[in-house]
Each structure stands twice: as structure tokens, then as C-alpha cells.
Design a protein around this motif. Structure first.
Motif, PDB file in Angstrom:
ATOM      1  N   ALA A   1       0.839  -1.195   0.000  1.00 21.53           N
ATOM      2  CA  ALA A   1       0.000   0.000   0.000  1.00 21.53           C
ATOM      3  C   ALA A   1       0.874   1.244   0.000  1.00 21.53           C
ATOM      4  O   ALA A   1       1.936   1.273   0.601  1.00 21.53           O
ATOM      5  CB  ALA A   1      -0.912   0.003   1.219  1.00 21.53           C
ATOM      6  N   ASP A   2       0.421   2.248  -0.714  1.00 20.14           N
ATOM      7  CA  ASP A   2       1.069   3.554  -0.746  1.00 20.14           C
ATOM      8  C   ASP A   2       2.548   3.498  -1.137  1.00 20.14           C
ATOM      9  O   ASP A   2       3.386   4.122  -0.486  1.00 20.14           O
ATOM     10  CB  ASP A   2       0.934   4.249   0.613  1.00 20.14           C
ATOM     11  N   PRO A   3       2.899   2.772  -2.202  1.00 19.37           N
ATOM     12  CA  PRO A   3       4.321   2.746  -2.578  1.00 19.37           C
ATOM     13  C   PRO A   3       4.735   4.059  -3.242  1.00 19.37           C
ATOM     14  O   PRO A   3       4.114   4.502  -4.197  1.00 19.37           O
ATOM     15  CB  PRO A   3       4.395   1.583  -3.567  1.00 19.37           C
ATOM     16  N   CYS A   4       5.758   4.688  -2.721  1.00 21.63           N
ATOM     17  CA  CYS A   4       6.283   5.884  -3.371  1.00 21.63           C
ATOM     18  C   CYS A   4       7.707   5.591  -3.829  1.00 21.63           C
ATOM     19  O   CYS A   4       8.409   4.779  -3.239  1.00 21.63           O
ATOM     20  CB  CYS A   4       6.241   7.093  -2.446  1.00 21.63           C
ATOM     21  N   VAL A   5       8.099   6.239  -4.898  1.00 24.50           N
ATOM     22  CA  VAL A   5       9.446   6.078  -5.442  1.00 24.50           C
ATOM     23  C   VAL A   5       9.929   7.431  -5.946  1.00 24.50           C
ATOM     24  O   VAL A   5       9.134   8.301  -6.266  1.00 24.50           O
ATOM     25  CB  VAL A   5       9.483   5.051  -6.610  1.00 24.50           C
ATOM     26  N   ASN A   6      11.233   7.589  -6.016  1.00 23.38           N
ATOM     27  CA  ASN A   6      11.838   8.730  -6.699  1.00 23.38           C
ATOM     28  C   ASN A   6      12.366   8.195  -8.020  1.00 23.38           C
ATOM     29  O   ASN A   6      13.433   7.604  -8.086  1.00 23.38           O
ATOM     30  CB  ASN A   6      12.949   9.350  -5.851  1.00 23.38           C
ATOM     31  N   SER A   7      11.565   8.373  -9.052  1.00 26.38           N
ATOM     32  CA  SER A   7      11.854   7.791 -10.357  1.00 26.38           C
ATOM     33  C   SER A   7      12.880   8.604 -11.129  1.00 26.38           C
ATOM     34  O   SER A   7      12.855   9.832 -11.098  1.00 26.38           O
ATOM     35  CB  SER A   7      10.551   7.722 -11.160  1.00 26.38           C
ATOM     36  N   PRO A   8      13.761   7.908 -11.858  1.00 25.08           N
ATOM     37  CA  PRO A   8      14.713   8.633 -12.712  1.00 25.08           C
ATOM     38  C   PRO A   8      14.036   9.378 -13.865  1.00 25.08           C
ATOM     39  O   PRO A   8      14.678  10.135 -14.564  1.00 25.08           O
ATOM     40  CB  PRO A   8      15.645   7.545 -13.247  1.00 25.08           C
ATOM     41  N   THR A   9      12.722   9.177 -14.050  1.00 26.36           N
ATOM     42  CA  THR A   9      12.009   9.940 -15.082  1.00 26.36           C
ATOM     43  C   THR A   9      12.008  11.419 -14.740  1.00 26.36           C
ATOM     44  O   THR A   9      11.760  12.253 -15.604  1.00 26.36           O
ATOM     45  CB  THR A   9      10.545   9.471 -15.208  1.00 26.36           C
ATOM     46  N   GLY A  10      12.269  11.735 -13.467  1.00 28.93           N
ATOM     47  CA  GLY A  10      12.264  13.129 -13.032  1.00 28.93           C
ATOM     48  C   GLY A  10      10.890  13.605 -12.605  1.00 28.93           C
ATOM     49  O   GLY A  10      10.749  14.712 -12.103  1.00 28.93           O
ATOM     50  N   LYS A  11       9.862  12.784 -12.807  1.00 27.79           N
ATOM     51  CA  LYS A  11       8.508  13.171 -12.406  1.00 27.79           C
ATOM     52  C   LYS A  11       8.344  12.957 -10.912  1.00 27.79           C
ATOM     53  O   LYS A  11       8.813  11.963 -10.358  1.00 27.79           O
ATOM     54  CB  LYS A  11       7.460  12.336 -13.146  1.00 27.79           C
ATOM     55  N   SER A  12       7.666  13.877 -10.277  1.00 26.35           N
ATOM     56  CA  SER A  12       7.372  13.739  -8.855  1.00 26.35           C
ATOM     57  C   SER A  12       6.181  14.624  -8.545  1.00 26.35           C
ATOM     58  O   SER A  12       6.259  15.842  -8.669  1.00 26.35           O
ATOM     59  CB  SER A  12       8.572  14.161  -8.012  1.00 26.35           C
ATOM     60  N   TRP A  13       5.080  13.999  -8.194  1.00 27.52           N
ATOM     61  CA  TRP A  13       3.867  14.760  -7.886  1.00 27.52           C
ATOM     62  C   TRP A  13       3.679  14.915  -6.383  1.00 27.52           C
ATOM     63  O   TRP A  13       3.087  15.867  -5.927  1.00 27.52           O
ATOM     64  CB  TRP A  13       2.654  14.076  -8.508  1.00 27.52           C
ATOM     65  N   VAL A  14       4.165  13.959  -5.630  1.00 23.01           N
ATOM     66  CA  VAL A  14       4.097  13.978  -4.169  1.00 23.01           C
ATOM     67  C   VAL A  14       5.471  13.539  -3.685  1.00 23.01           C
ATOM     68  O   VAL A  14       6.030  12.574  -4.195  1.00 23.01           O
ATOM     69  CB  VAL A  14       3.004  13.007  -3.654  1.00 23.01           C
ATOM     70  N   GLY A  15       6.014  14.228  -2.728  1.00 23.49           N
ATOM     71  CA  GLY A  15       7.350  13.886  -2.254  1.00 23.49           C
ATOM     72  C   GLY A  15       7.445  12.485  -1.673  1.00 23.49           C
ATOM     73  O   GLY A  15       6.510  11.991  -1.060  1.00 23.49           O
ATOM     74  N   CYS A  16       8.558  11.825  -1.935  1.00 28.10           N
ATOM     75  CA  CYS A  16       8.827  10.494  -1.374  1.00 28.10           C
ATOM     76  C   CYS A  16      10.034  10.657  -0.457  1.00 28.10           C
ATOM     77  O   CYS A  16      11.182  10.451  -0.866  1.00 28.10           O
ATOM     78  CB  CYS A  16       9.087   9.495  -2.494  1.00 28.10           C
TER      79      CYS A  16
END
Length: 126
Positions: free
Chosen positions: A3-18
Motif C-alpha cells: 500500500a502507498d508505494p512511493c518512489v523517486n523515479s529517474p524519469t524526473g517526475k514527482s507529484w508527491v514527495g517520497c
């Protein structure tokens, strides 16, 4: 179940901080966890139960799923939309015109439409 997995993707997209994404390498470790557990013969399904990568446009989701093995993808997958799958910041009170309101969720994650098999176009029975 995840549940609620967040990642800092190398795509550079980030809508909510992880906050702990870099420290715990969740972009690598979440798919590794899924691959390890869901690939075994003793697991019949796996699930993400809400806030599926906090993704507004699909790039983060595509990045994560590109890291999941075919063996894990071959298992039954269940997912439930969370509040962040409707509004990136989690609430209609802080909604944006860019929020997907669950539409992207329905398009990316296949939904079982068998329940509507016998309904006709325009039916209100569903």
C-alpha cells in the motif's frame, strides 16, 4: 499486499514527495520485493492497495512496471485506487485541473468488465 508505494523515479517526475525514497532505494527495492515474492509458486496473486506510485501522468508507473518481471506480471494482480490516484495531492480541496480523477488509473490498470457482460449500451443497471 503493498500500500502507498512511493518512489523517486529517474524519469524526473514527482507529484508527491517520497521522503525516504532515496534512502531506502524504493525505485529499485519495491520492484525487487514484488519480483521476489510474486514470482514464487506459493503466491497466487499480488496487490497494490491504494496510492499507486503517486503518479499523475503514467511515467512513474511505466518506469516501475518496466522493472517488474514477466513472472510476477503473470500472476493475478489486484489494485485499488487510493485518494492520490484521484487527486495528486490527495484531496479535492487541493485539486488541480491536471489531476486524473481516477481516469488514468482505469486506463493503466485493467479492470474486470465481466460484471457488465450482459448490459446493453445506455443501461443504468451497472
Amino acid at each position: 499486499l503493498i500500500a502507498d508505494p512511493c518512489v523517486n523515479s529517474p524519469t524526473g517526475k514527482s507529484w508527491v514527495g517520497c521522503r525516504f525514497g532515496d534512502e531506502f532505494k524504493t525505485i529499485e527495492n519495491t520492484p525487487t520485493l514484488i519480483n521476489t515474492f510474486a514470482s514464487g509458486d506459493n503466491i497466487d496473486f499480488w496487490s497494490i492497495t491504494g496510492d499507486n506510485f503517486y503518479d499523475r501522468t503514467g511515467e512513474i508507473t511505466a518506469d516501475v512496471f518496466s522493472r517488474i518481471s514477466l513472472q510476477a506480471k503473470s500472476k493475478i494482480f489486484n489494485t485499488v485506487p487510493g485518494n492520490h490516484d484521484h487527486w495528486a495531492l490527495g484531496s479535492p480541496d487541493v485539486a488541480s485541473v491536471h489531476d486524473q480523477c481516477g481516469n488514468g488509473f482505469m486506463q493503466y490498470y485493467g479492470q474486470d468488465s465481466y460484471a457488465a457482460k450482459n448490459l446493453t449500451v445506455g443501461s443504468t443497471e451497472a
